[in-house]
Design a protein around this motif. Structure first.
Motif, PDB file in Angstrom:
ATOM      1  N   ASN A  83     -17.958   6.707  -9.296  1.00  0.00           N
ATOM      2  CA  ASN A  83     -17.155   7.837  -9.292  1.00  0.00           C
ATOM      3  C   ASN A  83     -16.807   8.206  -7.862  1.00  0.00           C
ATOM      4  O   ASN A  83     -17.461   9.269  -7.156  1.00  0.00           O
ATOM      5  CB  ASN A  83     -17.901   8.916  -9.827  1.00  0.00           C
ATOM      6  N   HIS A  84     -15.962   7.578  -7.065  1.00  0.00           N
ATOM      7  CA  HIS A  84     -15.493   7.860  -5.804  1.00  0.00           C
ATOM      8  C   HIS A  84     -15.020   9.268  -5.486  1.00  0.00           C
ATOM      9  O   HIS A  84     -14.039   9.683  -6.266  1.00  0.00           O
ATOM     10  CB  HIS A  84     -14.410   6.825  -5.340  1.00  0.00           C
ATOM     11  N   HIS A  85     -15.610  10.109  -4.684  1.00  0.00           N
ATOM     12  CA  HIS A  85     -15.297  11.338  -4.201  1.00  0.00           C
ATOM     13  C   HIS A  85     -15.897  11.780  -2.822  1.00  0.00           C
ATOM     14  O   HIS A  85     -16.528  11.021  -2.419  1.00  0.00           O
ATOM     15  CB  HIS A  85     -15.542  12.319  -5.222  1.00  0.00           C
ATOM     16  N   HIS A  86     -15.604  12.696  -2.361  1.00  0.00           N
ATOM     17  CA  HIS A  86     -15.902  13.173  -1.081  1.00  0.00           C
ATOM     18  C   HIS A  86     -16.831  14.724  -1.205  1.00  0.00           C
ATOM     19  O   HIS A  86     -16.709  15.439  -2.313  1.00  0.00           O
ATOM     20  CB  HIS A  86     -15.157  13.351   0.015  1.00  0.00           C
ATOM     21  N   HIS A  87     -17.305  15.254  -0.173  1.00  0.00           N
ATOM     22  CA  HIS A  87     -18.211  16.555  -0.570  1.00  0.00           C
ATOM     23  C   HIS A  87     -17.645  17.582   0.608  1.00  0.00           C
ATOM     24  O   HIS A  87     -17.522  17.189   1.930  1.00  0.00           O
ATOM     25  CB  HIS A  87     -19.499  16.135  -0.562  1.00  0.00           C
ATOM     26  N   GLU A 101      -9.612  14.258  -3.163  1.00  0.00           N
ATOM     27  CA  GLU A 101      -8.590  13.892  -2.101  1.00  0.00           C
ATOM     28  C   GLU A 101      -9.259  12.759  -1.212  1.00  0.00           C
ATOM     29  O   GLU A 101     -10.281  12.846  -0.569  1.00  0.00           O
ATOM     30  CB  GLU A 101      -8.406  15.217  -1.233  1.00  0.00           C
ATOM     31  N   CYS A 102      -8.469  11.800  -0.897  1.00  0.00           N
ATOM     32  CA  CYS A 102      -9.095  10.593  -0.206  1.00  0.00           C
ATOM     33  C   CYS A 102      -7.874  10.106   0.517  1.00  0.00           C
ATOM     34  O   CYS A 102      -7.279   8.787  -0.003  1.00  0.00           O
ATOM     35  CB  CYS A 102      -9.708   9.535  -1.112  1.00  0.00           C
ATOM     36  N   ASP A 103      -7.332  10.416   1.713  1.00  0.00           N
ATOM     37  CA  ASP A 103      -6.519   9.952   2.336  1.00  0.00           C
ATOM     38  C   ASP A 103      -6.812   9.266   3.587  1.00  0.00           C
ATOM     39  O   ASP A 103      -6.386   9.561   4.757  1.00  0.00           O
ATOM     40  CB  ASP A 103      -5.459  11.366   2.693  1.00  0.00           C
ATOM     41  N   GLY A 122     -15.055   0.184   2.756  1.00  0.00           N
ATOM     42  CA  GLY A 122     -15.475   1.460   2.298  1.00  0.00           C
ATOM     43  C   GLY A 122     -15.860   2.357   3.095  1.00  0.00           C
ATOM     44  O   GLY A 122     -15.566   2.241   4.432  1.00  0.00           O
ATOM     45  N   HIS A 123     -16.021   3.512   2.707  1.00  0.00           N
ATOM     46  CA  HIS A 123     -16.131   4.806   3.547  1.00  0.00           C
ATOM     47  C   HIS A 123     -16.894   6.066   2.937  1.00  0.00           C
ATOM     48  O   HIS A 123     -17.048   5.921   1.480  1.00  0.00           O
ATOM     49  CB  HIS A 123     -14.621   5.334   4.150  1.00  0.00           C
ATOM     50  N   SER A 124     -17.426   7.065   3.729  1.00  0.00           N
ATOM     51  CA  SER A 124     -17.777   8.070   2.944  1.00  0.00           C
ATOM     52  C   SER A 124     -17.471   9.379   3.720  1.00  0.00           C
ATOM     53  O   SER A 124     -17.290   8.987   5.091  1.00  0.00           O
ATOM     54  CB  SER A 124     -19.501   8.026   2.787  1.00  0.00           C
TER      55      SER A 124
HETATM   56 ZN   LIG Z   1     -12.491   8.449  -0.214  1.00  0.00          ZN
END
Ligand SMILES: [Zn+2]
Ligand SMILES: [Zn+2]
Ligand SMILES: [Zn+2]
Length: 137
Positions: A83-87, A101-103, A122-124
Motif C-alpha cells: 500500500n504505497h503512501h507517505h507520511h 501524493e507521490c510526485d 523505490g523511495h520512501s
Molecule cells: Zn511515493
C-alpha cells in the motif's frame, strides 16, 4: 487490499508458518506504522518472543512484504509494503497521517543527473512537522 497472507508468503518464497501468519495478521491495511513491541503486546497470549518478532520483521522487510517507516524514533516501525503512501509526522505528539501524493519522478530525474547512479527502484518519504493541535498549543 486483500489479506491473502498465505498467498503473499508463497509469492515471496517464505514458508507459511503460524508465527509468520500471526505477525502479519497484526498489520492492517490502514496507515498505522507499528513496531516489534506493539506486535509482542498484541500477541502476548501466544508465546512468540520478541527476538523472533524482530527477526521475522527483518525477513519480511528483505522479502519486500513490509516497509520500514522512519519516524525518528529509536525502534523500527513497519507497514505493509503493498500500500504505497507517505507520511506526515508530528514531531511533538507523534501523530502519523498517511498521504498518497507521490510526485517523485522529477526529483528522481534531478537526483540521477550527474550522479553515479543509473536507476531508482523505490523511495520512501516522510514529512516532519506539527499537527494542528500541537501548532495551536
Ligand atoms: Zn511515493
Ligand atoms: Zn502509513
Ligand atoms: Zn501533534
Amino acid at each position: 487490499m486483500s489479506k491473502d497472507f498465505p498467498g503473499l508468503l508463497k509469492e515471496k518464497g517464505l514458508k507459511n508458518t503460524p508465527t509468520r501468519r500471526a505477525i502479519l495478521d497484526v498489520f492492517s491495511a490502514d496507515c498505522k506504522p507499528i513496531n516489534a513491541e506493539y506486535i509482542h503486546e498484541k500477541l502476548k497470549k501466544s508465546d512468540i518472543n520478541l527476538v523472533t518478532i524482530y527477526r521475522t520483521l527483518e525477513s519480511f522487510e528483505e522479502a519486500g512484504i513490509l516497509k520500514r517507516v522512519s519516524l525518528n524514533k529509536a525502534s523500527s516501525y513497519y507497514e505493509l509494503a503493498a500500500n504505497h503512501h507517505h507520511h506526515l509526522i508530528c514531531t511533538n505528539c507523534g501523530t502519523v497521517e498517511g498521504f498518497k501524493e507521490c510526485d517523485i519522478g522529477d526529483v528522481s530525474r534531478k537526483a540521477l543527473k550527474d550522479s553515479k547512479f543509473q536507476t531508482v527502484s523505490g523511495h520512501s518519504l516522510e514529512l516532519f512537522g506539527k499537527c494542528k493541535k500541537c501548532a495551536k498549543a
